[in-house]
Design a protein around this motif. Structure first.
Motif, PDB file in Angstrom:
ATOM      1  N   ARG A 185       0.834  -1.207   0.000  1.00 20.04           N
ATOM      2  CA  ARG A 185       0.000   0.000   0.000  1.00 20.04           C
ATOM      3  C   ARG A 185       0.870   1.260   0.000  1.00 20.04           C
ATOM      4  N   ARG A 186       1.931   1.253   0.781  1.00 22.05           N
ATOM      5  CA  ARG A 186       2.814   2.418   0.842  1.00 22.05           C
ATOM      6  C   ARG A 186       3.542   2.618  -0.489  1.00 22.05           C
ATOM      7  N   VAL A 187       4.024   1.542  -1.066  1.00 23.83           N
ATOM      8  CA  VAL A 187       4.717   1.647  -2.352  1.00 23.83           C
ATOM      9  C   VAL A 187       3.775   2.194  -3.416  1.00 23.83           C
ATOM     10  N   GLU A 188       2.578   1.661  -3.469  1.00 25.86           N
ATOM     11  CA  GLU A 188       1.617   2.120  -4.475  1.00 25.86           C
ATOM     12  C   GLU A 188       1.295   3.605  -4.309  1.00 25.86           C
ATOM     13  N   ALA A 189       1.135   4.047  -3.062  1.00 24.74           N
ATOM     14  CA  ALA A 189       0.800   5.452  -2.818  1.00 24.74           C
ATOM     15  C   ALA A 189       1.947   6.371  -3.213  1.00 24.74           C
ATOM     16  N   VAL A 190       3.176   5.994  -2.872  1.00 21.16           N
ATOM     17  CA  VAL A 190       4.319   6.847  -3.204  1.00 21.16           C
ATOM     18  C   VAL A 190       4.594   6.811  -4.703  1.00 21.16           C
ATOM     19  N   ARG A 191       4.419   5.649  -5.330  1.00 19.59           N
ATOM     20  CA  ARG A 191       4.589   5.571  -6.782  1.00 19.59           C
ATOM     21  C   ARG A 191       3.589   6.490  -7.483  1.00 19.59           C
ATOM     22  N   GLU A 192       2.360   6.505  -7.031  1.00 16.21           N
ATOM     23  CA  GLU A 192       1.357   7.389  -7.620  1.00 16.21           C
ATOM     24  C   GLU A 192       1.761   8.854  -7.440  1.00 16.21           C
ATOM     25  N   HIS A 193       2.308   9.170  -6.273  1.00 17.22           N
ATOM     26  CA  HIS A 193       2.730  10.549  -5.988  1.00 17.22           C
ATOM     27  C   HIS A 193       3.888  10.974  -6.889  1.00 17.22           C
ATOM     28  N   LEU A 194       4.825  10.066  -7.137  1.00 18.28           N
ATOM     29  CA  LEU A 194       6.022  10.391  -7.914  1.00 18.28           C
ATOM     30  C   LEU A 194       5.793  10.326  -9.421  1.00 18.28           C
ATOM     31  N   GLY A 195       4.683   9.750  -9.841  1.00 19.14           N
ATOM     32  CA  GLY A 195       4.503   9.536 -11.272  1.00 19.14           C
ATOM     33  C   GLY A 195       5.515   8.517 -11.755  1.00 19.14           C
ATOM     34  N   ASP A 196       6.181   8.823 -12.871  1.00 23.69           N
ATOM     35  CA  ASP A 196       7.158   7.864 -13.393  1.00 23.69           C
ATOM     36  C   ASP A 196       8.587   8.200 -12.966  1.00 23.69           C
ATOM     37  N   GLY A 197       8.740   9.031 -11.929  1.00 18.18           N
ATOM     38  CA  GLY A 197      10.078   9.380 -11.456  1.00 18.18           C
ATOM     39  C   GLY A 197      10.791   8.212 -10.814  1.00 18.18           C
ATOM     40  N   PRO A 198      12.126   8.258 -10.745  1.00 22.13           N
ATOM     41  CA  PRO A 198      12.907   7.158 -10.177  1.00 22.13           C
ATOM     42  C   PRO A 198      12.541   6.877  -8.726  1.00 22.13           C
ATOM     43  N   MET A 199      12.273   5.598  -8.425  1.00 24.92           N
ATOM     44  CA  MET A 199      11.883   5.181  -7.079  1.00 24.92           C
ATOM     45  C   MET A 199      12.532   3.846  -6.747  1.00 24.92           C
ATOM     46  N   MET A 200      13.010   3.735  -5.505  1.00 25.94           N
ATOM     47  CA  MET A 200      13.628   2.514  -5.012  1.00 25.94           C
ATOM     48  C   MET A 200      12.946   2.097  -3.713  1.00 25.94           C
ATOM     49  N   VAL A 201      13.041   0.805  -3.354  1.00 24.82           N
ATOM     50  CA  VAL A 201      12.573   0.334  -2.055  1.00 24.82           C
ATOM     51  C   VAL A 201      13.670  -0.479  -1.388  1.00 24.82           C
ATOM     52  N   ASP A 202      13.622  -0.502  -0.042  1.00 28.08           N
ATOM     53  CA  ASP A 202      14.669  -1.147   0.746  1.00 28.08           C
ATOM     54  C   ASP A 202      14.013  -1.952   1.864  1.00 28.08           C
TER      55      ASP A 202
END
Length: 371
Positions: A185-202
């Motif tokens: 849920r957190r990944v999906e929300a932040v991905r939506e916020h960033l659009g197609d900008g670079p995103m990583m998870v740890d």
């Protein structure tokens, strides 16, 4: 005659964080929230009056041990030519051989090793990246400090926006909670916020092999730059297997404290992104040794933490790397790194390009001068 090392000043520094942070190791009950960073600084002075500065660090435990270990073995560097960095490194490792060649031993020696490289570049009048041999004047930069698990999704979004507005290019957030659905849920929300900008998870090592495969499969849809530490840091085979199965790159290596530990990934057939940390692997000397082997294996690079050191090392890597942005160490230095257009720019100042601040002196708990 060649110059020689006259004295070494060791400083034990405790830097509190403004806000305690938690990653998945806290939520799984394995660690307490991080409240401070403990650093070992080394200032080296030569008979000809040249100076260099380096540091190592620890989180939660190990800081006093690093300080004590280097205080025990540093005497062997006195009188040696500061240009013979690898020779000095080996003499320090042999002086402390009874405690091994990884862990605290390498992390303690790292601070002096970094200081010698800083000195060498300062004496040459060059930024460290230029002394080593740079491929680029700037590196892609991503922020981690805003993505910890104690923060709500709304806080992470706000911090991500602030990071992007200051010129940072990518955003990393923490996952690995006991409730994997909340991770998604957190990944999906932040991905939506960033659009197609670079995103990583740890995930900070908190999945077993079965959960890691399931999570990597779920996360493929989010077009991540990488998935970091899905498994125990020393599970080289597991990380190698994941790196060959999924399209999203796997990243790991920050916890490893020697070149052989990193080479276990290569030997296992790892195809992901390596994240060596110079203060942990033992300094710039072993970092460069592994970087050469990693480049030969065709691996991408994204060094962990300590951007003040790693910017220079990343700039000297053959393929385009990422550098991790943490503002936590800013109070310790008088200078700031230039960040804009999604990139972190190598300072034009000689050496690492940093001088120690009055605040660093005020945070110093213990010092010793050797030589």
């Amino acid at each position: 005659m060649s110059d020689t090392i006259r004295s070494l000043k060791l400083s034990h520094v405790v830097l509190p964080l403004e806000t305690p942070v938690s990653d998945a190791k806290v939520l799984t009950g394995r660690q307490k929230p991080l409240t401070e960073t403990v650093l070992l600084f080394v200032e080296v002075t030569t008979e000809d009056g040249f100076e260099g500065m380096g540091f190592s660090y620890s989180k939660r435990a190990g800081g006093p041990a690093q300080f004590t270990h280097l205080r025990e073995v540093a005497e062997v560097a006195i009188g040696q030519d500061p240009s013979d960095i690898d020779r000095i490194y080996q003499s320090l490792m042999w002086a402390g051989a009874s405690v091994g060649r990884s862990g605290v031993a390498t992390q303690a020696v790292a601070a002096l090793d970094v200081a010698l490289w800083d000195l060498k570049a300062r004496r040459a009048g060059l930024p460290l990246a230029k002394l080593i041999g740079a491929y680029r004047d700037s590196c892609q930069v991503y922020n981690t400090s805003g993505g910890f698990l104690q923060a709500s999704v709304e806080e992470i979004k706000e911090k991500a926006t602030a990071s992007l507005e200051m010129g940072i290019g990518g955003i990393k957030i923490k996952v690995g909670q006991p409730d994997w659905r909340e991770d998604l849920r957190r990944v999906e929300a932040v991905r939506e916020h960033l659009g197609d900008g670079p995103m990583m998870v740890d995930a900070n090592q908190q999945w077993d092999r079965a959960r890691a495969r399931r999570m990597c499969r779920e996360l493929e849809q989010h077009d991540l730059v990488w998935i970091e530490e899905p498994l125990d840091a020393w599970d080289a085979v597991g990380h190698a297997d994941l790196s060959r199965v999924f399209d999203t790159p796997i990243a790991t290596g920050e916890m490893l404290t020697s070149v052989p530990e990193h080479m276990a990934l290569v030997d296992a057939g790892y195809r992901g992104i390596v994240q060596p940390d110079a203060p942990r692997i033992g300094g710039i000397t072993p970092f460069l040794r592994f970087a050469t082997l990693a480049a030969h294996a065709g691996l991408a690079l994204a060094p962990h933490y300590a951007m003040e050191i790693h910017l220079h090392l990343a700039a000297a890597y053959p393929t385009e790397p990422w550098v991790e942005h943490f503002e936590w160490l800013n109070p310790l230095f008088d200078e700031r790194i230039d960040i804009h257009d999604g990139r972190m720019w190598v300072p034009e100042r000689a050496g690492l390009g940093f001088t120690l601040s009055d605040q660093m002196r005020a945070l110093t708990k213990d010092t010793v001068t050797i030589g």
